[in-house]
Design a protein around this motif. Structure first.
Motif, PDB file in Angstrom:
ATOM      1  N   GLY A   1      12.179   3.218  -2.404  1.00 54.71           N
ATOM      2  CA  GLY A   1      12.623   2.186  -3.341  1.00 54.71           C
ATOM      3  C   GLY A   1      12.027   0.836  -3.023  1.00 54.71           C
ATOM      4  N   CYS A   2      11.991   0.499  -1.750  1.00 55.09           N
ATOM      5  CA  CYS A   2      11.386  -0.768  -1.322  1.00 55.09           C
ATOM      6  C   CYS A   2       9.899  -0.789  -1.651  1.00 55.09           C
ATOM      7  CB  CYS A   2      11.599  -0.944   0.184  1.00 55.09           C
ATOM      8  SG  CYS A   2      10.686  -2.320   0.928  1.00 55.09           S
ATOM      9  N   THR A   3       9.208   0.303  -1.372  1.00 56.24           N
ATOM     10  CA  THR A   3       7.777   0.378  -1.659  1.00 56.24           C
ATOM     11  C   THR A   3       7.501   0.240  -3.145  1.00 56.24           C
ATOM     12  OG1 THR A   3       7.512   1.876   0.240  1.00 56.24           O
ATOM     13  CG2 THR A   3       5.695   1.760  -1.313  1.00 56.24           C
ATOM     14  N   GLU A   4       8.344   0.842  -3.969  1.00 56.57           N
ATOM     15  CA  GLU A   4       8.159   0.753  -5.419  1.00 56.57           C
ATOM     16  C   GLU A   4       8.299  -0.690  -5.907  1.00 56.57           C
ATOM     17  OE1 GLU A   4      10.505   2.445  -9.296  1.00 56.57           O
ATOM     18  OE2 GLU A   4       9.788   3.896  -7.829  1.00 56.57           O
TER      19      GLU A   4
ATOM     20  N   THR B   1     -11.290   1.923  -9.704  1.00 57.34           N
ATOM     21  CA  THR B   1     -11.030   0.488  -9.812  1.00 57.34           C
ATOM     22  C   THR B   1      -9.688   0.188  -9.156  1.00 57.34           C
ATOM     23  OG1 THR B   1      -9.910   0.715 -11.953  1.00 57.34           O
ATOM     24  CG2 THR B   1     -12.308   0.373 -11.984  1.00 57.34           C
ATOM     25  N   PRO B   2      -9.447  -1.073  -8.783  1.00 55.75           N
ATOM     26  CA  PRO B   2      -8.151  -1.403  -8.161  1.00 55.75           C
ATOM     27  C   PRO B   2      -6.948  -1.022  -9.018  1.00 55.75           C
ATOM     28  CG  PRO B   2      -9.699  -3.192  -7.836  1.00 55.75           C
ATOM     29  CD  PRO B   2     -10.376  -2.221  -8.757  1.00 55.75           C
ATOM     30  N   MET B   3      -7.059  -1.218 -10.343  1.00 52.74           N
ATOM     31  CA  MET B   3      -5.926  -0.916 -11.209  1.00 52.74           C
ATOM     32  C   MET B   3      -5.529   0.552 -11.108  1.00 52.74           C
ATOM     33  SD  MET B   3      -5.485  -1.363 -15.335  1.00 52.74           S
ATOM     34  CE  MET B   3      -6.549   0.031 -15.729  1.00 52.74           C
ATOM     35  N   TYR B   4      -6.516   1.447 -11.175  1.00 51.67           N
ATOM     36  CA  TYR B   4      -6.220   2.872 -11.109  1.00 51.67           C
ATOM     37  C   TYR B   4      -5.900   3.318  -9.689  1.00 51.67           C
ATOM     38  CZ  TYR B   4      -7.576   3.343 -15.958  1.00 51.67           C
ATOM     39  OH  TYR B   4      -7.624   3.220 -17.322  1.00 51.67           O
ATOM     40  N   PHE B   5      -6.420   2.601  -8.713  1.00 54.11           N
ATOM     41  CA  PHE B   5      -6.042   2.886  -7.325  1.00 54.11           C
ATOM     42  C   PHE B   5      -4.544   2.648  -7.128  1.00 54.11           C
ATOM     43  CE2 PHE B   5      -5.222   1.082  -3.069  1.00 54.11           C
ATOM     44  CZ  PHE B   5      -5.523   2.190  -2.296  1.00 54.11           C
ATOM     45  N   PHE B   6      -4.053   1.510  -7.612  1.00 55.82           N
ATOM     46  CA  PHE B   6      -2.623   1.221  -7.510  1.00 55.82           C
ATOM     47  C   PHE B   6      -1.806   2.177  -8.367  1.00 55.82           C
ATOM     48  CE2 PHE B   6      -4.169  -3.259  -6.573  1.00 55.82           C
ATOM     49  CZ  PHE B   6      -3.917  -3.156  -5.216  1.00 55.82           C
ATOM     50  N   LEU B   7      -2.323   2.518  -9.541  1.00 53.40           N
ATOM     51  CA  LEU B   7      -1.604   3.428 -10.420  1.00 53.40           C
ATOM     52  C   LEU B   7      -1.495   4.823  -9.800  1.00 53.40           C
ATOM     53  CD1 LEU B   7      -0.242   3.545 -13.178  1.00 53.40           C
ATOM     54  CD2 LEU B   7      -2.424   4.261 -14.162  1.00 53.40           C
TER      55      LEU B   7
ATOM     56  N   VAL C   1      -6.602  -1.621  -0.374  1.00 54.59           N
ATOM     57  CA  VAL C   1      -6.098  -0.699   0.648  1.00 54.59           C
ATOM     58  C   VAL C   1      -5.176  -1.434   1.622  1.00 54.59           C
ATOM     59  CG1 VAL C   1      -6.744   0.798   2.565  1.00 54.59           C
ATOM     60  CG2 VAL C   1      -8.069   0.840   0.442  1.00 54.59           C
ATOM     61  N   THR C   2      -5.546  -2.667   1.981  1.00 55.55           N
ATOM     62  CA  THR C   2      -4.724  -3.454   2.914  1.00 55.55           C
ATOM     63  C   THR C   2      -3.354  -3.755   2.321  1.00 55.55           C
ATOM     64  OG1 THR C   2      -6.698  -4.485   3.865  1.00 55.55           O
ATOM     65  CG2 THR C   2      -4.588  -5.592   4.235  1.00 55.55           C
ATOM     66  N   LEU C   3      -3.314  -4.171   1.057  1.00 52.36           N
ATOM     67  CA  LEU C   3      -2.038  -4.449   0.393  1.00 52.36           C
ATOM     68  C   LEU C   3      -1.182  -3.197   0.312  1.00 52.36           C
ATOM     69  CD1 LEU C   3      -3.221  -6.759  -2.540  1.00 52.36           C
ATOM     70  CD2 LEU C   3      -1.877  -7.440  -0.543  1.00 52.36           C
ATOM     71  N   GLU C   4      -1.803  -2.082  -0.031  1.00 51.19           N
ATOM     72  CA  GLU C   4      -1.069  -0.825  -0.162  1.00 51.19           C
ATOM     73  C   GLU C   4      -0.510  -0.367   1.185  1.00 51.19           C
ATOM     74  OE1 GLU C   4       0.615   2.070  -2.410  1.00 51.19           O
ATOM     75  OE2 GLU C   4      -0.720   0.531  -3.177  1.00 51.19           O
ATOM     76  N   ALA C   5      -1.354  -0.376   2.208  1.00 46.41           N
ATOM     77  CA  ALA C   5      -0.920   0.076   3.537  1.00 46.41           C
ATOM     78  C   ALA C   5       0.162  -0.832   4.113  1.00 46.41           C
ATOM     79  CB  ALA C   5      -2.122   0.132   4.477  1.00 46.41           C
ATOM     80  N   THR C   6      -0.004  -2.141   3.933  1.00 49.01           N
ATOM     81  CA  THR C   6       0.996  -3.090   4.433  1.00 49.01           C
ATOM     82  C   THR C   6       2.343  -2.857   3.770  1.00 49.01           C
ATOM     83  OG1 THR C   6      -0.731  -4.742   4.823  1.00 49.01           O
ATOM     84  CG2 THR C   6       1.542  -5.527   4.728  1.00 49.01           C
TER      85      THR C   6
ATOM     86  N   ALA D   1       5.042  -5.380  -7.861  1.00 53.42           N
ATOM     87  CA  ALA D   1       4.635  -6.785  -7.744  1.00 53.42           C
ATOM     88  C   ALA D   1       3.135  -6.901  -7.500  1.00 53.42           C
ATOM     89  CB  ALA D   1       5.408  -7.454  -6.613  1.00 53.42           C
ATOM     90  N   ILE D   2       2.583  -6.013  -6.677  1.00 55.64           N
ATOM     91  CA  ILE D   2       1.141  -6.024  -6.414  1.00 55.64           C
ATOM     92  C   ILE D   2       0.356  -5.687  -7.678  1.00 55.64           C
ATOM     93  CG2 ILE D   2      -0.703  -4.857  -5.147  1.00 55.64           C
ATOM     94  CD1 ILE D   2       1.251  -4.530  -2.824  1.00 55.64           C
TER      95      ILE D   2
END
Length: 234
Positions: free
Chosen positions: A108-111, A57-63, A142-147, A116-117
């Motif tokens: 740090g910037c990515t975190e 799921t998106p939640m666990y993908f981001f996690l 995936v787009t949000l993460e890669a960007t 926020a995402i």
């Protein structure tokens, strides 16, 4: 005497732990255990997210991505800290120092933006549950993460380019910290650092304030949505 003839800086001395004296040897196993515990925990979470179909799921993908980010983030500074607790000469080369600054600020910037995402993802799930699966698709995740990763790597390269143009006029300079950072390098430079300070203040403020404001707004909206749920079942 020309400045160019003085720029023979080759290393920095990381003295952030020197004040502890003999306690440095005690600090080593403590920091090693903390580092290994975090490393194993995050690796386990990444493994579970990748292998368990129920967590697709998106939640666990981001996690899972956040856990991978934490592994990278801590690995930028902790190995050097562990080495310095045992070493008599706590030196790091100028290229090594610049490389550490690059990865430290990119992680740090990515975190900041990833948090926020993740907050926005939870807002959609709670405030728009019926539209969540159609809005937060795998492609969008995936787009949000890669960007985020690409933008923050480019952001950090801006600082690295500016720092690499500075002149350091002593062979060894002391940094009273256990890792290299932009303010310490700007203070150690013997050339004009006004551009570096301006970029640090402006870009750093944007990178920290914007994600924080977005995260705060998302959780305020989440709280408001929860308070509007009247029934116990809801």
């Amino acid at each position: 005497m020309e400045l160019d003839n003085q720029t023979f800086q080759t290393e920095f001395l990381l003295l952030g732990l020197s004040e502890l004296g003999p306690w440095q040897s005690v600090l080593f196993p403590v920091c090693l255990c903390i580092y290994l515990a975090g490393l194993v925990g995050n690796l386990l979470l990444v493994f579970l997210v990748k292998t368990d179909s129920h967590l697709d799921t998106p939640m666990y993908f981001f996690l899972g991505n956040f856990s991978f980010l934490e592994i990278c983030f801590t690995s930028v500074t902790m190995p050097r800290l562990l080495a310095n607790t045992l070493a008599s000469m706590k030196a790091i080369s100028l290229p090594g120092c610049l490389l550490q600054v690059y990865f430290l600020h990119s992680m740090g910037c990515t975190e900041c933006f990833l948090l926020a995402i993740m907050a926005f993802d939870r807002y959609l799930a709670i405030h728009r549950p019926l539209h969540y699966s159609t809005v937060m698709t795998r492609r969008l995740s995936v787009t949000l993460e890669a960007t985020t990763w690409i933008a923050c790597l480019l952001y950090s390269s801006l600082h690295s380019v500016i720092l690499s143009q500075l002149s350091f006029c002593r062979r060894s300079q002391e940094i009273h910290h256990y890792f290299c950072d932009i303010p310490a390098l700007l203070q150690a430079a013997c050339s004009d650092v006004s551009l570096g300070k301006s970029v640090l203040h402006v870009a750093g403020t944007v990178v920290v304030v914007c994600p924080f404001a977005w995260t705060l707004l998302s959780y305020v909206l989440i709280l408001a949505a929860i308070l509007h749920i009247c029934s116990a079942q809801g």
